[in-house]
Design a protein around this motif. Structure first.
Motif, PDB file in Angstrom:
ATOM      1  N   PHE A   5      66.669 -19.753 -21.764  1.00  0.00           N
ATOM      2  CA  PHE A   5      66.416 -19.553 -23.201  1.00  0.00           C
ATOM      3  C   PHE A   5      66.617 -18.088 -23.562  1.00  0.00           C
ATOM      4  O   PHE A   5      65.735 -17.257 -23.379  1.00  0.00           O
ATOM      5  N   GLY A   7      67.309 -17.168 -26.671  1.00  0.00           N
ATOM      6  CA  GLY A   7      66.877 -17.007 -28.053  1.00  0.00           C
ATOM      7  C   GLY A   7      68.020 -17.119 -29.041  1.00  0.00           C
ATOM      8  O   GLY A   7      67.794 -17.172 -30.247  1.00  0.00           O
ATOM      9  N   SER A  11      71.083 -21.697 -27.071  1.00  0.00           N
ATOM     10  CA  SER A  11      69.944 -22.004 -26.204  1.00  0.00           C
ATOM     11  C   SER A  11      68.740 -22.460 -27.026  1.00  0.00           C
ATOM     12  O   SER A  11      67.933 -23.266 -26.553  1.00  0.00           O
ATOM     13  N   THR A  12      68.629 -21.986 -28.278  1.00  0.00           N
ATOM     14  CA  THR A  12      67.546 -22.463 -29.143  1.00  0.00           C
ATOM     15  C   THR A  12      67.753 -23.936 -29.481  1.00  0.00           C
ATOM     16  O   THR A  12      66.813 -24.742 -29.436  1.00  0.00           O
ATOM     17  N   HIS A  33      63.276 -16.770 -19.923  1.00  0.00           N
ATOM     18  CA  HIS A  33      64.048 -15.764 -20.666  1.00  0.00           C
ATOM     19  C   HIS A  33      64.223 -14.539 -19.792  1.00  0.00           C
ATOM     20  O   HIS A  33      63.253 -13.983 -19.273  1.00  0.00           O
ATOM     21  N   CYS A  49      60.861 -15.022 -28.106  1.00  0.00           N
ATOM     22  CA  CYS A  49      61.281 -16.236 -27.396  1.00  0.00           C
ATOM     23  C   CYS A  49      60.066 -16.966 -26.815  1.00  0.00           C
ATOM     24  O   CYS A  49      59.965 -18.202 -26.895  1.00  0.00           O
ATOM     25  N   THR A  52      58.306 -18.716 -29.661  1.00  0.00           N
ATOM     26  CA  THR A  52      59.023 -19.921 -30.113  1.00  0.00           C
ATOM     27  C   THR A  52      58.786 -21.072 -29.144  1.00  0.00           C
ATOM     28  O   THR A  52      58.517 -22.211 -29.557  1.00  0.00           O
ATOM     29  N   CYS A  60      56.941 -20.469 -21.251  1.00  0.00           N
ATOM     30  CA  CYS A  60      58.143 -19.643 -21.113  1.00  0.00           C
ATOM     31  C   CYS A  60      57.886 -18.528 -20.112  1.00  0.00           C
ATOM     32  O   CYS A  60      56.941 -17.749 -20.255  1.00  0.00           O
ATOM     33  N   VAL A 148      69.820 -26.040 -35.660  1.00  0.00           N
ATOM     34  CA  VAL A 148      68.715 -25.076 -35.563  1.00  0.00           C
ATOM     35  C   VAL A 148      68.194 -24.737 -36.962  1.00  0.00           C
ATOM     36  O   VAL A 148      66.975 -24.692 -37.191  1.00  0.00           O
ATOM     37  N   VAL A 153      64.068 -22.909 -37.701  1.00  0.00           N
ATOM     38  CA  VAL A 153      63.845 -21.940 -36.632  1.00  0.00           C
ATOM     39  C   VAL A 153      64.859 -20.810 -36.769  1.00  0.00           C
ATOM     40  O   VAL A 153      66.039 -21.050 -37.021  1.00  0.00           O
ATOM     41  N   ALA A 155      67.063 -18.142 -35.038  1.00  0.00           N
ATOM     42  CA  ALA A 155      67.626 -17.779 -33.737  1.00  0.00           C
ATOM     43  C   ALA A 155      67.936 -16.292 -33.713  1.00  0.00           C
ATOM     44  O   ALA A 155      68.158 -15.660 -34.749  1.00  0.00           O
ATOM     45  N   GLU A 156      67.951 -15.734 -32.512  1.00  0.00           N
ATOM     46  CA  GLU A 156      68.250 -14.314 -32.335  1.00  0.00           C
ATOM     47  C   GLU A 156      69.762 -14.074 -32.412  1.00  0.00           C
ATOM     48  O   GLU A 156      70.561 -14.915 -31.984  1.00  0.00           O
TER      49      GLU A 156
END
Length: 437
Positions: A5, A7, A11-12, A33, A49, A52, A60, A148, A153, A155-156
């Protein structure tokens, strides 16, 4: 299942999808992560991450390199995968899910085409390799980003995705231009990868059948013997694949040059000849056989455990009684010698009685050396010729023990010949026993 993950959107999406499916598929999920520490604020990304994942009820695990990484994609990937494997073991996960998707697949195939590749390279990223699985390979990047967003959500964003120093970023730009007129280049490349993968699997299966047909009893630990005629009847590509398959079983990936040299040797190599195919692997031809030999025996080989039996060492026999260890090739044996005939058979695989005058000591027992000669009742000849006349396979010659006197005169070759002046009448004064370890 452990989810890699980062982020980012892919992967999200993967974590969200698996979280929604976990009850139906009876999954136990963990996320991991890895902070490469390449940019400011990366520790904040790691914390977000973890948050989330926590909102989804997924623990995580966070990790980072112990020291700064060399700035290369390979170094980043190796460190990340090592972390994922370690965390999977800790979590008890038997699968590690990665977020590669269809656009990643197309970029990989295009890059390999431009670089030059074979069928296996055209197959692109595998859906599964060992513990790593890629559930999203059939889904486009844009679809995942929309999914997503639909779940609310954030995401990065990774600035590295815009860094043209990286090959994948440049491939992404190329694909964008190729698709500008509406052509489904990504879909076409993914279909090419699927087709290449199917053909590759078919040819691998045929190569496995070829190896089963050609296989003969192994000559020794760490070697494989194959029927040269059966290999020679097969198409060239199958011979090459069979060779690569054998190499991979030894943990070695042959280069194109090594594969080509090996395939050519199988067809045209002379009996007694050898060829180095790379990675410490050698092919030898022995009459109607092809022998693949590795650089060392398997793990736990007694060569590593017995003192005094190093590579090329000969056992020194100073008197008419003693015991020790000797090595010939990848073979190690216990040696017992005495001035009296041994009682019983024990575990000896070879036993000889000789007449050796005192002035010939000390003796040495070890592997065959180039140029050695032996004088028998049929005359004096090189051991190489003697082995050939006795039809001793080349790979087996290195494993036969040779006894020589202090002047280097050969007195005995295990299982092959005894020197004329060492053949006992009734007056043998030296008995030697060889017992494999």
């Amino acid at each position: 299942m452990l989810v890699a993950f980062s982020g980012g959107p892919d992967s999200t999406a993967l974590l969200l999808l698996l979280a929604e499916l976990r009850a139906e598929r009876r999954l136990t999920l963990h996320a991991a992560h890895f902070d490469h520490r390449l940019r400011d604020g990366s520790s904040d990304v790691a914390r977000r991450c973890a948050a989330t994942a926590a909102r989804l009820g997924v623990p995580c695990r966070l990790g980072a390199p112990a020291r700064p990484l060399r700035r290369s994609q390979a170094a980043f990937r190796d460190a990340r995968l090592a972390f994922l494997r370690r965390e999977a073991r800790v979590a008890g996960a038997d699968r590690i899910a990665l977020g590669h998707q269809a656009d990643d697949q197309a970029e990989t195939v295009l890059f390999r085409v431009l670089r030059g590749t074979g069928l296996r390279g055209l197959a692109g990223i595998p859906w599964r390799r060992g513990p790593f699985v890629r559930p999203l390979l059939g889904i486009r990047r844009s679809e995942l980003a929309g999914f997503v967003a639909s779940r609310g959500v954030m995401a990065e964003a990774d600035p590295a995705n815009e860094d043209l120093r990286w090959t994948r970023t440049r491939m992404r730009r190329v694909l964008g231009r190729l698709s500008a007129d509406g052509t489904d280049v990504v879909g076409d490349l993914c279909r090419l990868a699927d087709e290449a993968r199917r053909v590759d699997r078919f040819l691998d299966a045929r190569a496995a059948v070829l190896l089963r047909r050609a296989a003969r009893e192994s000559a020794s630990a760490g070697s494989v013997r194959l029927d040269r005629d059966i290999l020679g009847e097969a198409p060239r590509e199958l011979r090459a694949r069979a060779l690569r398959r054998l190499a991979r079983a030894s943990g070695i990936d042959l280069t194109r040059g090594g594969t080509r040299a090996g395939e050519e040797f199988i067809r045209r190599g002379p009996s007694g000849g050898t060829v180095d195919v790379g990675g410490g692997l050698w092919l030898e031809r022995s009459f109607d056989e092809i022998v693949l030999r590795g650089p060392t025996g398997p793990a736990g080989d007694p060569v590593r455990r017995m003192p005094g039996a190093g590579a090329g060492d000969a056992l020194r026999m100073a008197g008419v009684r003693g015991r020790g260890a000797a090595r010939a090739g990848d073979r190690v044996a216990r040696i017992r010698w005495s001035g009296e005939a041994p009682a019983g058979t024990g575990g000896a695989v070879a036993r000889v009685a000789l007449r050796v005058p005192r002035g010939h000591f000390p003796l040495s027992l070890g592997p065959w050396l180039p140029g050695q000669r032996i004088r028998t009742t049929a005359g004096t000849r090189k051991l190489k010729k003697t082995f050939g006349e006795s039809r001793v396979p080349r790979e087996d010659r290195r494993r036969r023990f040779v006894l020589a006197d202090r002047a280097g005169r050969v007195l005995w070759v295990e299982g092959v010949a005894t020197a004329a002046d060492a053949v006992p009448a009734p007056d043998a004064n030296l008995w030697i026993e060889v017992e494999d370890v």
